[in-house]
Write a protein that holds these residues in place. Structure first.
Motif, PDB file in Angstrom:
ATOM      1  N   GLY A 167       0.795  -1.222   0.000  1.00  0.00           N
ATOM      2  CA  GLY A 167       0.000   0.000   0.000  1.00  0.00           C
ATOM      3  C   GLY A 167       0.827   1.271   0.000  1.00  0.00           C
ATOM      4  O   GLY A 167       0.264   2.374  -0.106  1.00  0.00           O
ATOM      5  N   ALA A 168       2.142   1.160   0.088  1.00  0.00           N
ATOM      6  CA  ALA A 168       3.004   2.337   0.090  1.00  0.00           C
ATOM      7  C   ALA A 168       3.068   2.963  -1.305  1.00  0.00           C
ATOM      8  O   ALA A 168       2.755   2.335  -2.318  1.00  0.00           O
ATOM      9  N   ASP A 169       3.513   4.218  -1.338  1.00  0.00           N
ATOM     10  CA  ASP A 169       3.501   4.975  -2.591  1.00  0.00           C
ATOM     11  C   ASP A 169       4.448   4.428  -3.649  1.00  0.00           C
ATOM     12  O   ASP A 169       4.266   4.693  -4.837  1.00  0.00           O
ATOM     13  N   ASP A 170       5.459   3.663  -3.239  1.00  0.00           N
ATOM     14  CA  ASP A 170       6.439   3.185  -4.212  1.00  0.00           C
ATOM     15  C   ASP A 170       6.076   1.826  -4.815  1.00  0.00           C
ATOM     16  O   ASP A 170       6.856   1.253  -5.570  1.00  0.00           O
ATOM     17  N   VAL A 171       4.890   1.303  -4.493  1.00  0.00           N
ATOM     18  CA  VAL A 171       4.456   0.010  -5.017  1.00  0.00           C
ATOM     19  C   VAL A 171       3.082   0.165  -5.667  1.00  0.00           C
ATOM     20  O   VAL A 171       2.181   0.778  -5.101  1.00  0.00           O
ATOM     21  N   THR A 172       2.952  -0.389  -6.864  1.00  0.00           N
ATOM     22  CA  THR A 172       1.665  -0.481  -7.551  1.00  0.00           C
ATOM     23  C   THR A 172       1.342  -1.949  -7.757  1.00  0.00           C
ATOM     24  O   THR A 172       2.185  -2.702  -8.261  1.00  0.00           O
ATOM     25  N   VAL A 173       0.152  -2.363  -7.363  1.00  0.00           N
ATOM     26  CA  VAL A 173      -0.290  -3.731  -7.580  1.00  0.00           C
ATOM     27  C   VAL A 173      -1.398  -3.727  -8.631  1.00  0.00           C
ATOM     28  O   VAL A 173      -2.390  -3.003  -8.494  1.00  0.00           O
ATOM     29  N   VAL A 174      -1.189  -4.492  -9.699  1.00  0.00           N
ATOM     30  CA  VAL A 174      -2.191  -4.646 -10.750  1.00  0.00           C
ATOM     31  C   VAL A 174      -2.747  -6.060 -10.638  1.00  0.00           C
ATOM     32  O   VAL A 174      -2.066  -7.021 -11.002  1.00  0.00           O
ATOM     33  N   PRO A 175      -3.970  -6.235 -10.123  1.00  0.00           N
ATOM     34  CA  PRO A 175      -4.507  -7.583  -9.953  1.00  0.00           C
ATOM     35  C   PRO A 175      -4.818  -8.224 -11.296  1.00  0.00           C
ATOM     36  O   PRO A 175      -4.935  -7.532 -12.319  1.00  0.00           O
ATOM     37  N   PRO A 176      -4.957  -9.534 -11.334  1.00  0.00           N
ATOM     38  CA  PRO A 176      -5.197 -10.219 -12.611  1.00  0.00           C
ATOM     39  C   PRO A 176      -6.390  -9.677 -13.383  1.00  0.00           C
ATOM     40  O   PRO A 176      -6.335  -9.550 -14.608  1.00  0.00           O
ATOM     41  N   GLU A 177      -7.458  -9.329 -12.675  1.00  0.00           N
ATOM     42  CA  GLU A 177      -8.656  -8.868 -13.373  1.00  0.00           C
ATOM     43  C   GLU A 177      -8.473  -7.513 -14.041  1.00  0.00           C
ATOM     44  O   GLU A 177      -9.250  -7.140 -14.920  1.00  0.00           O
ATOM     45  N   ALA A 178      -7.410  -6.775 -13.652  1.00  0.00           N
ATOM     46  CA  ALA A 178      -7.142  -5.476 -14.262  1.00  0.00           C
ATOM     47  C   ALA A 178      -6.016  -5.527 -15.287  1.00  0.00           C
ATOM     48  O   ALA A 178      -5.782  -4.552 -16.008  1.00  0.00           O
ATOM     49  N   ALA A 179      -5.307  -6.649 -15.361  1.00  0.00           N
ATOM     50  CA  ALA A 179      -4.115  -6.721 -16.211  1.00  0.00           C
ATOM     51  C   ALA A 179      -4.431  -6.582 -17.690  1.00  0.00           C
ATOM     52  O   ALA A 179      -3.632  -6.037 -18.460  1.00  0.00           O
ATOM     53  N   GLY A 180      -5.608  -7.054 -18.104  1.00  0.00           N
ATOM     54  CA  GLY A 180      -5.955  -6.988 -19.517  1.00  0.00           C
ATOM     55  C   GLY A 180      -6.091  -5.579 -20.040  1.00  0.00           C
ATOM     56  O   GLY A 180      -5.872  -5.322 -21.226  1.00  0.00           O
ATOM     57  N   GLU A 181      -6.421  -4.636 -19.151  1.00  0.00           N
ATOM     58  CA  GLU A 181      -6.608  -3.242 -19.548  1.00  0.00           C
ATOM     59  C   GLU A 181      -5.456  -2.352 -19.093  1.00  0.00           C
ATOM     60  O   GLU A 181      -5.459  -1.156 -19.381  1.00  0.00           O
ATOM     61  N   TRP A 182      -4.481  -2.926 -18.385  1.00  0.00           N
ATOM     62  CA  TRP A 182      -3.408  -2.105 -17.833  1.00  0.00           C
ATOM     63  C   TRP A 182      -2.509  -1.565 -18.928  1.00  0.00           C
ATOM     64  O   TRP A 182      -2.009  -2.315 -19.770  1.00  0.00           O
ATOM     65  N   GLU A 183      -2.298  -0.262 -18.917  1.00  0.00           N
ATOM     66  CA  GLU A 183      -1.379   0.376 -19.851  1.00  0.00           C
ATOM     67  C   GLU A 183      -0.098   0.709 -19.096  1.00  0.00           C
ATOM     68  O   GLU A 183      -0.109   1.549 -18.196  1.00  0.00           O
ATOM     69  N   PRO A 184       1.017   0.076 -19.423  1.00  0.00           N
ATOM     70  CA  PRO A 184       2.251   0.241 -18.647  1.00  0.00           C
ATOM     71  C   PRO A 184       2.915   1.593 -18.874  1.00  0.00           C
ATOM     72  O   PRO A 184       3.882   1.723 -19.622  1.00  0.00           O
ATOM     73  N   ALA A 185       2.389   2.612 -18.219  1.00  0.00           N
ATOM     74  CA  ALA A 185       2.999   3.937 -18.271  1.00  0.00           C
ATOM     75  C   ALA A 185       3.962   4.047 -17.091  1.00  0.00           C
ATOM     76  O   ALA A 185       3.606   4.548 -16.018  1.00  0.00           O
ATOM     77  N   VAL A 186       5.172   3.552 -17.259  1.00  0.00           N
ATOM     78  CA  VAL A 186       6.142   3.495 -16.168  1.00  0.00           C
ATOM     79  C   VAL A 186       7.332   4.390 -16.504  1.00  0.00           C
ATOM     80  O   VAL A 186       7.612   4.675 -17.675  1.00  0.00           O
ATOM     81  N   GLU A 187       8.027   4.817 -15.462  1.00  0.00           N
ATOM     82  CA  GLU A 187       9.206   5.649 -15.638  1.00  0.00           C
ATOM     83  C   GLU A 187      10.442   4.769 -15.789  1.00  0.00           C
ATOM     84  O   GLU A 187      10.694   3.896 -14.977  1.00  0.00           O
ATOM     85  N   GLY A 188      11.200   5.022 -16.839  1.00  0.00           N
ATOM     86  CA  GLY A 188      12.373   4.203 -17.101  1.00  0.00           C
ATOM     87  C   GLY A 188      13.620   4.774 -16.480  1.00  0.00           C
ATOM     88  O   GLY A 188      13.594   5.865 -15.918  1.00  0.00           O
ATOM     89  N   PRO A 189      14.724   4.030 -16.592  1.00  0.00           N
ATOM     90  CA  PRO A 189      14.812   2.686 -17.180  1.00  0.00           C
ATOM     91  C   PRO A 189      14.111   1.626 -16.325  1.00  0.00           C
ATOM     92  O   PRO A 189      13.978   1.777 -15.121  1.00  0.00           O
ATOM     93  N   VAL A 190      13.685   0.545 -16.999  1.00  0.00           N
ATOM     94  CA  VAL A 190      12.854  -0.483 -16.379  1.00  0.00           C
ATOM     95  C   VAL A 190      13.585  -1.821 -16.389  1.00  0.00           C
ATOM     96  O   VAL A 190      14.254  -2.159 -17.371  1.00  0.00           O
TER      97      VAL A 190
END
Length: 278
Positions: A167-190
């Motif tokens: 639940g901390a600000d530095d962690v994002t959890v994408v559950p399986p039911e949301a993965a199909g619509e998840w758009e990976p807008a992440v800050e690189g490098p990854v």
């Protein structure tokens, strides 16, 4: 040799390295066989990828073989980190084949990313498991000692303390039911780590700690191809020998998908749409 990995080490853009560590598996062991199984079950794949109009054999992939594992995980991870750091220093992208998920700690340390994305059924945010601070269940917590943030895609189980940490600000959890619509807008490098148990065990039963209600291979494929252009390192882990090759086949296909998409974005392949599935 990983099929199609024909480049010499000196001229490689991508370097496959097997890390058959199998010391902290908490249920079904066998990850020591993972690298060889992934190579074996990748033999039937076509060289050509129509999404990027590229041939795998043209993309500068070298297979450096396996770095033999031993019982001292801390010592092994240090040695593995050094080998992967050499790959990065040469301007190549490491492609790590596990082995248990613990090997990803070395990959993250060597690549020094800003963001770690993990496809995994488990949160892997424990401080220790059965008294072991270098368990496969601690990987994301260790990754956050290097990276600024982590996204865990497909997670569907964890301890109460892990969910609190998630639940901390530095962690994002994408559950399986949301993965199909998840758009990976992440800050690189990854750095991208794929634990094959992120997949529903119906698709990949050959892994140590199966967890139902997981991702489909199609969802994993889309996410890997979408993230690849921003990645400085990749691994796929937790394949064992307890199925008929389903987990190893999925792992090998995802590794190839990563290379095709990464090479396309770098201008080393065709111009197909690497954000879609076939």
């Amino acid at each position: 040799m990983f099929p199609g990995a024909r480049a010499d080490r000196d001229g490689a853009d991508y370097v496959v390295l097997g890390a058959p560590l199998d010391v902290s598996t908490s249920f079904q062991p066998g990850t020591r066989f993972g690298p060889d199984r992934v190579r074996t079950f990748s033999r039937t794949f076509d060289d050509f990828d129509h999404l990027t109009a590229a041939h795998f054999t043209d993309l500068g992939v070298h297979d450096a073989g396996d770095l033999r594992a031993w019982d001292d995980a801390a010592e092994y991870l240090d040695f593995l980190e050094g080998s992967l750091s050499d790959v990065c220093a040469d301007g190549a992208v490491p492609l790590l084949l596990g082995g248990e998920h613990t090997v990803s700690i070395a990959g993250v340390r060597a690549c020094d990313p800003a963001t770690v994305v993990v496809l995994d059924a488990h949160l892997d945010l424990r401080r220790e498991y059965d008294g072991n601070p270098l368990s496969h269940s601690t990987v994301v917590r260790h990754a956050l000692e290097v990276a600024d943030r982590a996204a865990i895609v497909g997670a569907r189980t964890g301890s109460e303390a892990e969910w609190e940490r998630a639940g901390a600000d530095d962690v994002t959890v994408v559950p399986p039911e949301a993965a199909g619509e998840w758009e990976p807008a992440v800050e690189g490098p990854v750095y991208l780590s794929v634990d094959v148990d992120a997949a529903d065990p119906a698709y990949a039963p050959g892994t140590g700690t199966m967890e139902p209600f997981g991702l489909t291979p199609r969802e994993m494929h889309r996410i890997v191809r979408a993230l690849a252009p921003d990645c400085v390192g990749f691994d796929i882990v937790e394949v064992n020998d307890r199925d008929d090759g389903q987990a190893a086949t999925l792992a090998g296909k995802l590794l190839r998908a990563f290379v095709f998409a990464h090479a396309s974005a770098a201008g080393r392949a065709g111009t197909g749409d690497h954000g879609t599935d076939a």
